[in-house]
Design an enzyme around this catalytic site. Structure first.
Site, PDB file in Angstrom:
ATOM      1  CG  ASN A   1      -6.491  -1.142   0.322  1.00 18.75           C
ATOM      2  OD1 ASN A   1      -5.792  -0.625  -0.550  1.00 18.75           O
ATOM      3  ND2 ASN A   1      -6.005  -1.563   1.483  1.00 18.75           N
TER       4      ASN A   1
ATOM      5  CB  CYS B   1      -0.945   0.007   1.195  1.00 18.61           C
ATOM      6  SG  CYS B   1      -2.107  -1.369   1.141  1.00 18.61           S
TER       7      CYS B   1
ATOM      8  CG  HIS C   1      -3.264   3.378   1.540  1.00 21.64           C
ATOM      9  ND1 HIS C   1      -3.513   2.924   0.271  1.00 21.64           N
ATOM     10  CD2 HIS C   1      -3.441   2.316   2.369  1.00 21.64           C
ATOM     11  CE1 HIS C   1      -3.823   1.635   0.331  1.00 21.64           C
ATOM     12  NE2 HIS C   1      -3.774   1.241   1.602  1.00 21.64           N
TER      13      HIS C   1
HETATM   14  N1  COA Z   1     -18.384  -9.249   7.858  1.00 19.67           N
HETATM   15  C1  COA Z   1     -18.995  -9.509   9.031  1.00 19.67           C
HETATM   16  N2  COA Z   1     -18.315  -9.735  10.173  1.00 19.67           N
HETATM   17  C2  COA Z   1     -16.983  -9.687  10.134  1.00 19.67           C
HETATM   18  C3  COA Z   1     -16.278  -9.414   8.949  1.00 19.67           C
HETATM   19  C4  COA Z   1     -17.039  -9.189   7.776  1.00 19.67           C
HETATM   20  N3  COA Z   1     -16.466  -8.906   6.597  1.00 19.67           N
HETATM   21  N4  COA Z   1     -14.952  -9.440   9.207  1.00 19.67           N
HETATM   22  C5  COA Z   1     -14.823  -9.714  10.525  1.00 19.67           C
HETATM   23  N5  COA Z   1     -16.041  -9.873  11.085  1.00 19.67           N
HETATM   24  C6  COA Z   1     -16.384 -10.163  12.461  1.00 19.67           C
HETATM   25  C7  COA Z   1     -15.247 -10.827  13.205  1.00 19.67           C
HETATM   26  O1  COA Z   1     -15.240 -12.205  12.968  1.00 19.67           O
HETATM   27  C8  COA Z   1     -15.595 -10.486  14.636  1.00 19.67           C
HETATM   28  O2  COA Z   1     -16.593 -11.348  15.068  1.00 19.67           O
HETATM   29  P1  COA Z   1     -16.617 -11.865  16.597  1.00 19.67           P
HETATM   30  O3  COA Z   1     -16.765 -10.652  17.428  1.00 19.67           O
HETATM   31  O4  COA Z   1     -17.794 -12.784  16.626  1.00 19.67           O
HETATM   32  O5  COA Z   1     -15.295 -12.571  16.795  1.00 19.67           O
HETATM   33  C9  COA Z   1     -16.215  -9.092  14.525  1.00 19.67           C
HETATM   34  O6  COA Z   1     -16.611  -8.942  13.141  1.00 19.67           O
HETATM   35  C10 COA Z   1     -15.273  -7.977  14.881  1.00 19.67           C
HETATM   36  O7  COA Z   1     -14.059  -8.219  14.204  1.00 19.67           O
HETATM   37  P2  COA Z   1     -12.849  -7.285  14.385  1.00 19.67           P
HETATM   38  O8  COA Z   1     -11.674  -7.868  13.674  1.00 19.67           O
HETATM   39  O9  COA Z   1     -12.694  -6.936  15.837  1.00 19.67           O
HETATM   40  O10 COA Z   1     -13.356  -5.998  13.616  1.00 19.67           O
HETATM   41  P3  COA Z   1     -12.666  -4.612  13.516  1.00 19.67           P
HETATM   42  O11 COA Z   1     -13.548  -3.592  14.092  1.00 19.67           O
HETATM   43  O12 COA Z   1     -11.240  -4.626  13.967  1.00 19.67           O
HETATM   44  O13 COA Z   1     -12.660  -4.364  11.937  1.00 19.67           O
HETATM   45  C11 COA Z   1     -11.210  -4.454  10.031  1.00 19.67           C
HETATM   46  C12 COA Z   1     -11.958  -5.249  11.100  1.00 19.67           C
HETATM   47  C13 COA Z   1     -10.481  -5.415   9.133  1.00 19.67           C
HETATM   48  C14 COA Z   1     -12.226  -3.643   9.217  1.00 19.67           C
HETATM   49  C15 COA Z   1     -10.240  -3.463  10.730  1.00 19.67           C
HETATM   50  O14 COA Z   1      -9.491  -4.145  11.696  1.00 19.67           O
HETATM   51  C16 COA Z   1      -9.317  -2.789   9.759  1.00 19.67           C
HETATM   52  O15 COA Z   1      -9.725  -2.066   8.869  1.00 19.67           O
HETATM   53  N6  COA Z   1      -7.995  -2.975   9.967  1.00 19.67           N
HETATM   54  C17 COA Z   1      -7.022  -2.394   9.062  1.00 19.67           C
HETATM   55  C18 COA Z   1      -7.035  -3.143   7.779  1.00 19.67           C
HETATM   56  C19 COA Z   1      -6.211  -2.492   6.718  1.00 19.67           C
HETATM   57  O16 COA Z   1      -6.170  -1.300   6.654  1.00 19.67           O
HETATM   58  N7  COA Z   1      -5.559  -3.283   5.902  1.00 19.67           N
HETATM   59  C20 COA Z   1      -4.787  -2.816   4.808  1.00 19.67           C
HETATM   60  C21 COA Z   1      -3.584  -2.158   5.321  1.00 19.67           C
HETATM   61  S1  COA Z   1      -2.865  -1.152   4.157  1.00 19.67           S
END
Ligand code: COA
Length: 352
Positions: free
Chosen positions: A309, A129, A279
């Site tokens: 993304n 990224c 980004h």
């Molecule tokens: N749809 C529905 N539920 C989902 C899901 C989806 N696509 N992805 C994860 N979940 C669920 C998880 O399983 C978890 O369930 P649980 O509570 O029963 O265990 C719940 O949602 C919360 O998951 P969590 O990982 O705590 O969510 P979050 O608030 O951290 O959001 C991301 C997840 C990925 C959106 C977030 O962490 C993020 O954006 N991180 C950065 C990612 C990024 O920028 N990547 C590229 C880098 S350049």
């Protein structure tokens, strides 16, 4: 004094739009099915990431990352009023190369029809990224030192072919889209320190490497690529793995520090800068960065809602999107900050 100037900008996304409502119905070939395949939904995706839709290449055609890169390059060349033969160096950032090696820049060169015995230099960079800002730093150094005069810088990705469309992979799968962006960089003689590329920085912290990775190629394996279709655990190597929370926190922290450092080192303020183009990994990350770095909200440009993304392509794609909308104009001063796998990050300030 030689300075780097931006001669042209272009972007390309494939026609197929995949909405959040359609995502749960895609099978592992990203074909639409009648039965729901994955437990996810529009509300979750929209609330946690800001994404509403993304573009995917068709899965019935042999479209590769280089093809998207070529389309963006052609648009940037047209914008610059140049032809492909004018380019003396290609720098391409991607995490979804056409094949493991050779790099994707040589395929772009060939598809642009400028290959051959006297073909230009082709660099591939692997900073995910952060690829576009890393590439811009490299291009700026090449031009300032007189090494090259007209550089084609591309960020291009085809993510859709390598996502885990099962519930297991939903945290990563919903985030990514396909697309490409390109810039043509050239030289100008100027003593105006506020023209062209004004500032670039790049950083990395390898201790974060295994928080976001794809091990499909693993030098520790014999042979490097090993895959047993019946072994669900081993299937993981085919797909990106991510510690979402750690990535989120590090992204916000590093983007704020990198942006503030850029302002401190250039003496510029948000009164001088027209647009902040971060980004596009997650709208919530960008909102947090804007809050902590005290960036005026009306200067923040996002496009993740429509493209997801697109990794190395997000910066030129976002600028080009808002240029088409009439918001961004030639001559505007832009600050772009990126963060990605590695961890890697960087900031660039440039006049379009
Ligand atoms: N749809 C529905 N539920 C989902 C899901 C989806 N696509 N992805 C994860 N979940 C669920 C998880 O399983 C978890 O369930 P649980 O509570 O029963 O265990 C719940 O949602 C919360 O998951 P969590 O990982 O705590 O969510 P979050 O608030 O951290 O959001 C991301 C997840 C990925 C959106 C977030 O962490 C993020 O954006 N991180 C950065 C990612 C990024 O920028 N990547 C590229 C880098 S350049």
């Amino acid at each position: 004094m030689i300075r780097t100037t931006i001669l042209g900008l272009g972007s390309y996304v494939p026609e197929r739009i995949v909405t959040n409502d359609e995502i749960p119905f895609l099978n592992d070939q990203h074909e639409r099915c009648d039965e729901q395949q994955t437990e996810t939904n529009d509300a979750w995706i929209r609330t946690r990431t800001g994404i509403e839709q993304r573009h995917y290449v068709d899965n019935d055609k042999d479209v590769r990352t280089s093809d998207l890169g070529v389309e963006a390059a052609k648009a940037a060349l047209a914008d610059a009023g140049l032809e492909a033969k004018d380019i003396d160096c290609i720098i391409l950032g991607t995490l979804s190369p056409d094949i493991h090696f050779p790099g994707t820049a040589v395929f772009v060169q060939s598809k642009l029809g400028i290959d051959g015995e006297r073909g230009c230099a082709c660099y591939d960079i692997r900073q995910q990224c952060s690829g576009f800002v890393y590439g811009l730093e490299m291009a700026d150094a090449f031009i300032r030192t007189g090494k090259y005069e007209k550089i084609l810088l591309i960020g291009a990705e085809v993510h859709s072919h390598s996502l885990d469309y099962s519930t297991r992979g939903r945290d990563v799968m919903v985030l990514f889209g396909d697309g490409a962006g390109a810039m043509i960089l050239g030289k100008e003689e100027s003593d105006d320190e506020r023209s062209g590329v004004i500032y670039t920085s790049a950083g990395a912290d390898g201790s974060g490497a295994m928080n976001l990775y794809l091990k499909v190629f693993d030098i520790g394996k014999r042979p490097y690529v090993w895959y047993d279709a019946n072994d669900r655990e081993q299937n993981e190597i085919k797909y990106p793995q991510m510690n979402g929370k750690r990535v989120f926190l590090q992204a916000v922290r590093n983007m704020v520090v990198s942006t503030n450092e850029a302002l401190a080192k250039t003496g510029l303020t948000w009164d001088d800068i027209d647009w902040f183009v971060p980004h596009q990994a997650n709208l919530r990350i960008n909102e947090a960065v804007a809050e902590y770095a005290e960036i005026p909200r009306d200067k923040c440009l996002n496009s993740i809602m429509w493209y997801g993304n697109t990794t190395a392509a997000t910066v030129p794609l976002t600028i080009d999107h808002w240029r088409r909308e009439g918001k961004v104009k030639k001559g505007d001063l832009i600050c772009s900050t990126v963060f990605g796998a590695g961890f890697t990050w960087g900031t660039a300030i440039f006049r379009l």
